[in-house]
Write an enzyme that holds these catalytic residues in place. Structure first.
Site, PDB file in Angstrom:
ATOM      1  CD1 TRP A   1      13.845  50.375  34.831  1.00  0.00           C
ATOM      2  CD2 TRP A   1      14.867  50.545  36.812  1.00  0.00           C
ATOM      3  NE1 TRP A   1      13.599  49.211  35.531  1.00  0.00           N
ATOM      4  CE2 TRP A   1      14.225  49.302  36.754  1.00  0.00           C
ATOM      5  CE3 TRP A   1      15.580  50.878  37.968  1.00  0.00           C
ATOM      6  CZ2 TRP A   1      14.267  48.375  37.798  1.00  0.00           C
ATOM      7  CZ3 TRP A   1      15.625  49.970  39.013  1.00  0.00           C
ATOM      8  CH2 TRP A   1      14.971  48.738  38.914  1.00  0.00           C
TER       9      TRP A   1
ATOM     10  CG  ASP B   1       8.332  53.488  39.149  1.00  0.00           C
ATOM     11  OD1 ASP B   1       8.374  54.305  38.224  1.00  0.00           O
ATOM     12  OD2 ASP B   1       7.736  52.399  39.102  1.00  0.00           O
TER      13      ASP B   1
ATOM     14  CD  GLN C   1       8.166  45.051  41.847  1.00  0.00           C
ATOM     15  OE1 GLN C   1       8.125  45.055  43.084  1.00  0.00           O
ATOM     16  NE2 GLN C   1       7.438  45.868  41.125  1.00  0.00           N
TER      17      GLN C   1
ATOM     18  CB  THR D   1       9.032  41.500  37.350  1.00  0.00           C
ATOM     19  OG1 THR D   1      10.447  41.476  37.102  1.00  0.00           O
ATOM     20  CG2 THR D   1       8.603  40.096  37.655  1.00  0.00           C
TER      21      THR D   1
END
Ligand code: GLC
Length: 795
Positions: free
Chosen positions: A487, A489, A685, A704
């Site tokens: 999840w 990145d 985010q 987000t």
């Protein structure tokens, strides 16, 4: 410091101090034509794709921060003074002019009081038409006659964001503009169907179609020559950059008001004529507002809550639902941050978004789920970023291809296992089961869907492939591999192992088994129960480290997120998922969440990890290259915060769940904008973490996963209202200070009026459940159309 307030009666956020520290945005349009717009009417529009089918241009990451946009200038023909209805671009002195912006659900209204004039500009995209309406009113509030000229301005795009930004020696000579019969048309010479128009309900007194003629050399949107000189030049041209400027001269007596509608649309001049006829009728415009209001009312009616928490009521009933819907609609690629250069679907993001609101948008969630199933490779992993159109195209090459773009062959689009993200497809399991639980449509599991690399299988078969992929892709210790990323990145473990993915795998398996049971697949139930037990055992033995769960193990065997670590010591994802998945139980589960509270809690929300990484370590990944306190390196990354609320609810800790909820809650930060900066009606985010001097500053609104997940955790875990296959489950986990709460839920066509009472002031536990006056074990599926009273006494 605050810049505005929530007006819940009108479902609006009202900005009355307009010089915000950053753009506060809104989304117009709920179908193919969409506009992203900020508090001073900066923004852009697109049709279907923000990458390939832009209507108007936007200069992302530029100065000023929000241009161009949709501007209306007014000029006094006697004094020669001029201003814009939105504060920018003219930027009048705020001591002399007062501006407000009201962001509503799919519309935005700008108002301005200046020089004895009251002006408003309402922007919206009606359902059923591909047009942005600008509804402009100007009222003379003074006692003298006013001679005014109005000018509009927007900058057309060359359709493709790449063509807008590169190889100008080509693009500048392939688009033209003209004005006939009161309609400006931009045509894209290289695209057979590339046309867009701008028109109005009034007969214009002048126009400009050429951007640089309207603005003038060495001028900007702040001081266009056409406006300062009081006259458009009638420019039109084959080639160049194009704009939509219509001029209207009028006189207003004291107290008099004028209303005009401007229309920016998709299509040729003939389409412009049709739209012009339709929306020159103010009743049609007003009817489109009522239609949009009904659209949102219908969605909001599916779940309405009334709790002692005003912020939670406001967000769940209005803004978080709105944010979740926007994510499902626009799939995260249209904002002022994601300016449209990437389109398609991000696998994991879309799967999570589609999981969160099947009650308010079952059609779109279903469409997204099917697109993702189609983007699944038959080996069981998802295409990390793909365009559903790839699989919908009859054949390639029917539309224009820029000679400057290198074509990508279809074969290259299906990336290999080495580029798979370990978590991507696992999210889809819960998205599917939530969809079926919401709709009751078990037959969905049997629907045939193609795989990305050819062949097809049922939805159910796709699900098994997803679970099997994670079972196969394990590392030396039996934990799921991290692959290109999980999840996170920026955590790039490759062949190393990810605790979070193993917990997620467990969760997906646990979501799958009840579906297999419902479908009578006994062998699968046995097989996946065994798989689940194995995953759980490995998690329990390999991933626990003294006080909490580690985050992973690098390919070289180094554990990440251990008690001994100096950096990246405690991580949110693995600990929240250990508990939320149900894999961790008892003392370990308690301790894991205690560690989250002790090390990750800040008054702005939970940090993703702490302390921040300061030394680059390629075996861990890009996370170690991000500045401390920003993004994945120890910021308050919003998306995983609701995982912790849900995990606390699994443990029965309603007080802690609410403490975490309150910390992240944008509503609670309405009066701290000098620190937060971003809009208080949207989750962002991330919020800058404590290892950075700007701790508390929020960035990247709307697009987000925290939108959907905060809705999901707050309603399904905290308020505990959760549909199951054959019954509606209500099992709240709330603060013990609450006396209870009320909610109305429409589920499978019946309405449930729910009252939860908490006389003993517990955090969790249902003592009695009463449906229509009868004590029952559970709430059954009632026939469509009825209304039922549900009374729950906690204790
Ligand atoms: C961004 C990405 C999302 C990822 C998250 C954490 O929000 O869109 O896919 O999970 O960052 O790295």
């Amino acid at each position: 410091m605050k810049y505005g307030h929530f007006d819940n009666e009108h479902r609006e956020y009202v900005i009355d101090r307009i010089d915000l520290p950053t753009s506060w945005t809104n989304y117009l349009g709920v179908e193919k034509f969409a506009t992203v717009i900020n508090h001073t009417a900066g923004g852009y529009s697109f049709y279907d794709s923000p990458e390939y089918h832009r209507i108007s241009r936007f200069r992302g990451n530029a100065v000023p921060m929000d241009r161009p946009g949709y501007y209306v200038y007014l000029r006094d023909r006697d004094t020669k003074d001029y201003f814009s209805i939105t504060w920018q671009p003219v930027g009048k002195d705020l001591q002399k002019a007062h501006y407000t912006c009201r962001h509503g659900l799919s519309y935005t209204v700008y108002e301005c009081e200046y020089d004895d004039l009251f002006c408003s500009q309402k922007m919206s995209v009606p359902r059923g038409e591909n047009v942005l309406l600008w509804d402009v009113k100007v009222k003379n509030t003074g006692d003298r006659e006013r001679n005014l000229s109005l000018f509009t301005y927007l900058e057309f795009s060359f359709h493709s964001i790449a063509i807008d930004n590169q190889n100008f020696q080509m693009s500048l000579y392939c688009a033209g503009s003209s004005c006939r019969d009161g309609i400006i048309e931009e045509d894209l010479y290289y695209e057979p169907e590339g046309y867009q128009f701008f028109t109005s309900s009034v007969e214009p007194d002048g126009f400009d179609c050429v951007r640089d003629k309207f603005l003038g050399t060495y001028h900007t949107e702040t001081d266009p020559v056409a406006v300062s000189q009081g006259k458009c030049s009638g420019s039109e041209e084959k080639g160049g950059n194009h704009c939509g400027s219509l001029q209207k001269d009028f006189t207003l007596q004291p107290g008099e008001e004028i209303r005009m509608i401007f229309m920016l649309g998709e299509g040729r001049r003939a389409e412009g004529q049709r739209i012009r006829r339709k929306y020159s009728d103010f009743d049609a415009v007003d009817a489109s507002y009522e239609d949009l209001a009904r659209y949102w009312e219908e969605k909001a009616s599916r779940l309405r809550i009334n709790t002692p928490h005003e912020g939670m009521n406001t967000l769940i009933n209005i803004w978080t639902l709105y944010q979740s819907e926007i994510n499902v609609m626009f799939s995260r690629f249209a904002s002022f941050i994601e300016v449209g250069g990437r389109t398609g679907l991000g696998y994991r993001d879309t799967a999570q978004d589609a999981m969160t609101i099947p009650h308010s948008n079952p059609e779109k969630c279903r469409e997204r789920i099917l697109q993702l199933l189609n983007g699944l490779v038959s080996q069981g992993y998802g295409l990390h970023l793909f365009d559903p159109a790839w699989f919908e195209e009859e054949e390639e090459g029917d539309s224009f291809k820029s000679p400057t773009v290198i074509p990508v062959s279809k074969a290259d689009r299906v990336h290999g296992r080495e580029d798979a993200c370990a978590d991507d497809a696992l999210w889809l399991i819960a998205a599917i089961t939530e969809y079926i639980k919401e709709t009751g449509d078990l037959s969905f599991a049997g629907k045939l869907v193609p795989f990305a690399d050819g062949g097809e299988g049922t939805v159910y078969e796709h699900m098994k492939k997803i679970l099997d992929f994670s079972a196969e892709e394990v590392g030396k210790n039996g934990v799921c591999k991290g692959l290109r990323a999980d999840w996170n990145d920026c955590l790039n473990l490759g062949g190393g192992e990810s605790a979070m993915v193993s917990f997620l795998h467990y969760w997906a398996i646990m979501n799958f088994i009840p579906l297999a049971e419902r479908l009578g697949r006994e062998e699968d139930v046995k097989h996946y129960t065994r798989m689940g037990e194995k995953v759980k055992e490995i998690c329990d033995t390999v991933l626990w480290d003294k006080e909490w769960f580690i985050r992973g193990i690098t390919k070289e065997g180094k554990k990440i997120g251990t008690f001994e670590d100096k950096e990246g010591r405690v991580h949110l994802e693995s600990n929240a998922w250990a508990v939320l998945s149900g894999a961790a139980k008892g003392e370990k589960a308690q301790k894991a969440m205690e560690a989250v509270d002790q090390y990750l809690y800040t008054p702005w929300g939970l940090l993703l990890n702490t302390p921040a990484y300061t030394k680059v370590d390629p075996s861990i990944g890009f996370i170690t290259k991000v500045y401390p306190g920003l993004k994945e390196n120890s910021s308050v990354f919003s998306h995983p915060n609701p995982w912790a609320w849900a995990a606390e609810c699994v443990l029965g800790n309603g007080n802690t769940a609410m403490k975490f909820y309150d910390a992240l809650c944008p509503y609670n930060q309405n009066d701290k904008i000098e620190i937060r900066e971003a809009e208080p009606y949207s989750y962002c985010q991330f919020i800058v973490g404590k290892d950075h001097k700007e701790h508390g500053r929020a960035r990247h609104p709307f697009m987000t996963g925290s939108g959907g997940w905060s809705y999901f955790s707050a309603t399904r875990y905290m308020l505990g209202i959760r549909p199951d296959y054959d019954f509606l489950n209500i099992d709240p986990c709330i603060p013990d200070t609450w006396d209870g709460f009320e909610a109305t839920r429409i589920w499978r066509g019946a309405t449930y009026e729910i009252e939860v009472k908490n006389p003993e002031h517990v955090q969790k536990g249902v003592k009695t459940l009463c449906v229509d006056g009868v004590i029952r074990e559970s709430i059954p599926v009632f026939p469509e159309g009825g209304t039922h009273r549900v009374e729950i006494i906690m204790g």
